[in-house]
Each structure stands twice: as C-alpha cells, then as structure tokens.
Design a protein around this motif. Sequence first.
Motif, PDB file in Angstrom:
ATOM      1  N   GLY A 195       0.792  -1.224   0.000  1.00  0.00           N
ATOM      2  CA  GLY A 195       0.000   0.000   0.000  1.00  0.00           C
ATOM      3  C   GLY A 195       0.821   1.270   0.000  1.00  0.00           C
ATOM      4  N   LYS A 196       2.139   1.162  -0.114  1.00  0.00           N
ATOM      5  CA  LYS A 196       3.013   2.333  -0.104  1.00  0.00           C
ATOM      6  C   LYS A 196       3.800   2.424  -1.401  1.00  0.00           C
ATOM      7  CE  LYS A 196       3.797   2.011   4.910  1.00  0.00           C
ATOM      8  NZ  LYS A 196       4.822   1.872   5.975  1.00  0.00           N
ATOM      9  N   VAL A 197       4.195   3.640  -1.763  1.00  0.00           N
ATOM     10  CA  VAL A 197       5.129   3.837  -2.861  1.00  0.00           C
ATOM     11  C   VAL A 197       6.527   3.763  -2.257  1.00  0.00           C
ATOM     12  CG1 VAL A 197       5.989   5.422  -4.609  1.00  0.00           C
ATOM     13  CG2 VAL A 197       3.529   5.248  -4.203  1.00  0.00           C
ATOM     14  N   VAL A 198       7.243   2.685  -2.585  1.00  0.00           N
ATOM     15  CA  VAL A 198       8.557   2.476  -1.969  1.00  0.00           C
ATOM     16  C   VAL A 198       9.696   3.002  -2.833  1.00  0.00           C
ATOM     17  CG1 VAL A 198       7.760   0.506  -0.618  1.00  0.00           C
ATOM     18  CG2 VAL A 198       8.675   0.126  -2.909  1.00  0.00           C
ATOM     19  N   ALA A 199       9.418   3.271  -4.098  1.00  0.00           N
ATOM     20  CA  ALA A 199      10.446   3.831  -4.984  1.00  0.00           C
ATOM     21  C   ALA A 199       9.760   4.503  -6.157  1.00  0.00           C
ATOM     22  CB  ALA A 199      11.399   2.742  -5.478  1.00  0.00           C
ATOM     23  N   LEU A 200      10.428   5.543  -6.708  1.00  0.00           N
ATOM     24  CA  LEU A 200       9.847   6.310  -7.802  1.00  0.00           C
ATOM     25  C   LEU A 200      10.977   6.785  -8.706  1.00  0.00           C
ATOM     26  CD1 LEU A 200       7.025   7.441  -8.685  1.00  0.00           C
ATOM     27  CD2 LEU A 200       7.641   9.549  -7.507  1.00  0.00           C
ATOM     28  N   GLY A 201      10.842   6.565 -10.016  1.00  0.00           N
ATOM     29  CA  GLY A 201      11.870   7.014 -10.950  1.00  0.00           C
ATOM     30  C   GLY A 201      11.666   6.394 -12.315  1.00  0.00           C
ATOM     31  N   THR A 202      12.649   6.566 -13.178  1.00  0.00           N
ATOM     32  CA  THR A 202      12.601   5.929 -14.492  1.00  0.00           C
ATOM     33  C   THR A 202      13.105   4.500 -14.375  1.00  0.00           C
ATOM     34  OG1 THR A 202      14.833   6.622 -15.057  1.00  0.00           O
ATOM     35  CG2 THR A 202      13.035   8.153 -15.608  1.00  0.00           C
ATOM     36  N   LEU A 221      16.566   0.657 -11.537  1.00  0.00           N
ATOM     37  CA  LEU A 221      17.481  -0.480 -11.579  1.00  0.00           C
ATOM     38  C   LEU A 221      18.662  -0.276 -10.641  1.00  0.00           C
ATOM     39  CD1 LEU A 221      17.585  -1.425 -15.379  1.00  0.00           C
ATOM     40  CD2 LEU A 221      16.638  -2.786 -13.511  1.00  0.00           C
ATOM     41  N   GLY A 222      18.993   1.002 -10.418  1.00  0.00           N
ATOM     42  CA  GLY A 222      20.129   1.279  -9.549  1.00  0.00           C
ATOM     43  C   GLY A 222      19.751   1.632  -8.127  1.00  0.00           C
ATOM     44  N   SER A 223      18.441   1.905  -7.860  1.00  0.00           N
ATOM     45  CA  SER A 223      18.076   2.391  -6.533  1.00  0.00           C
ATOM     46  C   SER A 223      17.063   1.537  -5.783  1.00  0.00           C
ATOM     47  CB  SER A 223      17.507   3.816  -6.651  1.00  0.00           C
ATOM     48  OG  SER A 223      16.318   3.809  -7.441  1.00  0.00           O
ATOM     49  N   SER A 224      16.333   0.677  -6.457  1.00  0.00           N
ATOM     50  CA  SER A 224      15.269  -0.094  -5.804  1.00  0.00           C
ATOM     51  C   SER A 224      15.563  -1.586  -5.873  1.00  0.00           C
ATOM     52  CB  SER A 224      13.913   0.196  -6.469  1.00  0.00           C
ATOM     53  OG  SER A 224      12.913  -0.667  -5.979  1.00  0.00           O
ATOM     54  N   LYS A 225      15.753  -2.197  -4.703  1.00  0.00           N
ATOM     55  CA  LYS A 225      16.027  -3.623  -4.662  1.00  0.00           C
ATOM     56  C   LYS A 225      14.820  -4.438  -5.144  1.00  0.00           C
ATOM     57  CE  LYS A 225      19.493  -3.522  -0.971  1.00  0.00           C
ATOM     58  NZ  LYS A 225      19.880  -4.005   0.388  1.00  0.00           N
ATOM     59  N   LEU A 226      13.602  -3.976  -4.781  1.00  0.00           N
ATOM     60  CA  LEU A 226      12.404  -4.685  -5.227  1.00  0.00           C
ATOM     61  C   LEU A 226      12.297  -4.638  -6.739  1.00  0.00           C
ATOM     62  CD1 LEU A 226       9.737  -6.148  -4.788  1.00  0.00           C
ATOM     63  CD2 LEU A 226       8.639  -3.933  -4.345  1.00  0.00           C
TER      64      LEU A 226
END
Length: 604
Positions: A567-574, A579-584
């Motif tokens: 229910g949360k936004v855990v990462a946001l970007g292109t 690919l470089g910032s979000s493990k999920l």
Amino acid sequence: MPEAETPNYPKPDSKDYSVLLKLSTYLLSYKSTLLAAALALIFTAAVTLSMGGGVRFIIDEGFVAGSVQQLNTGALLIVGIALLMAIGTYTRFYLVSWLGERVSADLRQAVFDHLLSLHPNYFETNRSGEIVSRLTTDTTLLQTVIGSSASMALRSVLTFSGGLIMLLVTNLKLSGLVLACVPLILIPIMMYGRRVRSLSRKSQDSIADVGTYAGEIIQQIKTVQSYTQEDNEKLAFSQHVEDAFLVARQRIKQRALLIAVVIALIFSACAGMFWVGGNDVISGNMTAGELGAFIFYAVIVASAVATISEVVGELQRAAGAAERMFELLAVESLIASPSEAELASQPIDSLNTNLVFDKVTFHYPSRPEHAALIDIDLNIEAGQSLALVGPSGAGKSTVFELIQRFYDPGLGEVSLGGVNIKRLSPQDLRRQIAVVAQQPALFSGDVLHNIRYGKPDATQDEVIEAAKAAHAHDFIVQLPDGYSSYLGEQGVRLSGGQRQRVAIARAILKNPKILLLDEATSALDSQSEYHVQQALETLMRGRTTIIVAHRLSTIVDADLIAVMDGGKVVALGTHAQLLGSSKLYQRLAELQFRDSTREAPITA
C-alpha cells in the motif's frame, strides 16, 4: 460453491401495511386514472348492492303475488342491473390493471436508476442475484397485487360496508346477529395475517437465493464442468430449491388455514341467520321478499369478508415485496455529487490533466482494519505516463479506483488540475477517463454497440475509424455479420486479444484526456500482444496515462515508474534509475530479463 453472505439492507421504518402507503406516491402520479378507477369501483359496488332490491321485487311482487307481468318486469330489471355491473366491472378491471402495470414499471425504473447511482462497494457486499430478484420478481408481485388483489380488496370493503347498511335497512334484528359475528371473523384475519406476511418475506428471500445460486453456476459453467462438479451442484441447487419450497409450503398452509377458518365461521353465521329469518317469515314478522333480499345482502357481506380474508395474504406478500423494494431505494451512495455551491467554479473541460495524490490513505469499507493505500504521494503531469508495478495486494488497482472516484480517500486528497475531485461531478470526471482492463467488460450486444458505448452518438464511420486505430477492424469484418455480429454474454464469442482490441476501440472513440491501463496486455499470446500494444501506443499518444504493469518490458519507456508494496510507494523514478536504486524493482527485473527468451510475469 460456498454460500454467499446474507446482505444487510437498511430496514424501512414501517409496520403492518404502512409500507404499502409509500406506493401512493407512485399512484398519485396518475390522479385522473386513479379517480376514474375509484368511480368505476364505487359504481360497480352500488349497482351490485341494488341487485338486492331486484331480488326482493321478484319474490314479493312476482312469486308471492302471482303476477307474471311483475315477474317479467323484475327479470328485465335484474338483466339491466347485470349489464351495468358488466360495464362497471370492465372499466374497473381495465383501469386498475393499467395502474398496476404502470406503477410496477415506474417502481422498477426508479429502483434501477437508483442502483446505477450507488457506489461500487454496495455491489461487492450484496449479491447480484438478490438485487435482480428485487428488481424483477418483487415488482411483478406488486403489479399483480395493485392490478388485481388491491382492486378486489377495495371492492370487497365497499360491498361489505354497503351490504351492512342494506342489512340494517332491511331487518334490524337479523343485522344485529350478523354484526355480532363480524368480530369473530376479523380476529383470525388479524392473527394469521402477521404470520403470512413474515413467511411471505422469507419466501421472496428464498426465491432470490435460488436465482442467485443458479446464476452463479451458469456463469461459471466451464469451471463447474472442468472440475466435474455437476453432481455436487445439482445436489446443492436441489437443497436451495427445497428450502424455498418448505418456506412457501408454510406460507400456503397459513393462508389455507386462514381461509378455512373464515369460511367455516361465515357459513355457520349464515345458517343461524337463515334459521332466525325463516322463523320470522313463518310467524309473519317479515315477508319472503325481505328475507330473500336480506339473504342476498348477507351473501354479499359474507363474500366480501371471504375475499378480504383471501386477499389479505396477497397484501401481506405485497407488503413484504414493497419492503424489499423500498430497502433498495433507501440505500444511500457513499459517493455523492457535490451541490451547485460546492462545484468547482472552473469547468472541468478547461482543467489540465495533472493528477496529484497528496498524502492519500485509504481503507476499503469492507476491510476497514486493513489499509489499501498508506500516505501515497504521486504527481502525474499532463500528458505524461506513470507505470505502477509491485506484487499482489500492493495497491495498484486501488489507485485506479480513487482516480475514478469509485471511493473517496480517508485521508489526503486526489486532485485534477489543482482541483480536489470531490468538487467535481463524478459523471463529469469519469467522462474524461477511459479504462482498458485486463479482462475487458463487453456487453451481450453486437460489436457496434460495444464500441459505441464509449460515445453513444458516434456515427458508424467514427466507430470504424476507432476500430482501425485499435487494430480491430480486420477481424471484425471477418465475423459472420461484421459490426452487427452478436458477441454473446461478456463477449464470449471473441478471443482474449480480440476483446482487448474492441475495448481499446471503445476507449479511442471516447477520446479521453486520462487513460487507465490495467494490465491490458497480460495473458495474451505474442501475436495478440503485438496488435494490442500497437493499438495502445496510438491510444496513449498525448494523453495522461497510468499503467498497471504486468510485464516490465511494456513499461520501460514510461516517463515515471512507481514501485508499490504493502500500500506504499517504496520507490519512484525511471526504469534506469530504479534499476540502480530499488532492490524490489531489481528483483522484479531480474526475474523477467535474465532469460531474454522467457518472461516471468509479476503477479499483479
């Protein structure tokens, strides 16, 4: 199949027959017809009661006096009265039946119109078969009662009242005997009436259960046959049918007992009256004609009471059906259109399509203990595309629900062009939005109807242009009747890819400012996915687009990707940034891209 929960409808504040009075608002819409029916009813009752005078004339002036001329005159008088009765009965029956049909149709329309205004959660927590039963079976019952039973009850009340008056005029002594018997007859009517009403409501509910269960099984017939559950479903349905029969049998038993008791009391009273009256004729205290007329009026009164006792069961059933109907009309939508004073001063057509979620938290009404969205912040610029990715239950589809204002957030706000969407008319807001879902909703009409659903006044040329843009025209013209081909329930005669392209053509024809794509290419073969993807690229051009992603390969070019979890936004970007910032996101990408010849879909 598991049993559905019993829906909790609001109970109207009504007792006994008071709920039937609510129907008067519909009847009063046809005052002239209602007045004409009432006059015909009064006329027929008066003519019927005048028949007693004819009977008295024939006996005293014809039979007793031995006058053939008076006998002929009396016979002609009765024939004339009978003709007047026939004319009055025809008029009454036609007008009252017309009122029954008209009020039933108006009530059915009012309920359907109200259903269309209710929030989606209402249909998630109440069974569709139950709702349809109230819309069809209950209104049909009300039509029968208004058009027939109510007319019989009113006629019987009039003839009962008039008959009592004529009894008093004819012979006061015998009238006292009749009046003494009336309470004995009314007591069982009152006692059993309540039981009949309660059982009538249960009977209607059990019939609705049968329809609900049958509808679900028929809708899922392939699953039933695939799992070879035909025999089990037959047994389960048989139990539902038997339960409905047992309730109906109880209701019939109570009604039959009521009628039997009333008939026994009536004819016992008549026997006593004949004995007393016969002795008075023999002793010369009254004429044979007076006794004959009195017997006629007594039969009229007895018949009226018997009819009322029989009709009371139908009226009790109508009261139960009316309760169920008015319960539906009493449901209030959780999504209300703002008043004129609350509407945004700026017309929605002039707003830009910048969508913003500002600290939005939301719980589904059916799951208040579990937050579907928690403190969501999103900003989708006009003309941009945003992709939502994440595991099942992350809240991706809930974002779509809030954008269309099927629900309102508990905390925070959703705004369009800087205006809180609560200040916009839900209909105006949804006109700016088109949805292409994973399982597109198609209707059982033809192709033309399904595509034109996005713009009902579209010409056939506009429909064809939309179909071509959606890569659907080629397969549509190959159907047996082209654009006039019947698609079957839920578009069952088309393949998955074909249904998707018809839904995309509908969205293209609607020409929305905001596009919501809910896994529109999932579960398609490669060729179908190619055509659908080509159609979607045409549809997305220049529109604010939000995509629930099933395959990451379809959203790598999105302007922005939001990774959601719990229910949360855990990462946001292109795509490159995530690919470089979000493990999920990295894990999801590895599952899908580590083998270029194979895609592992994310469960969405």
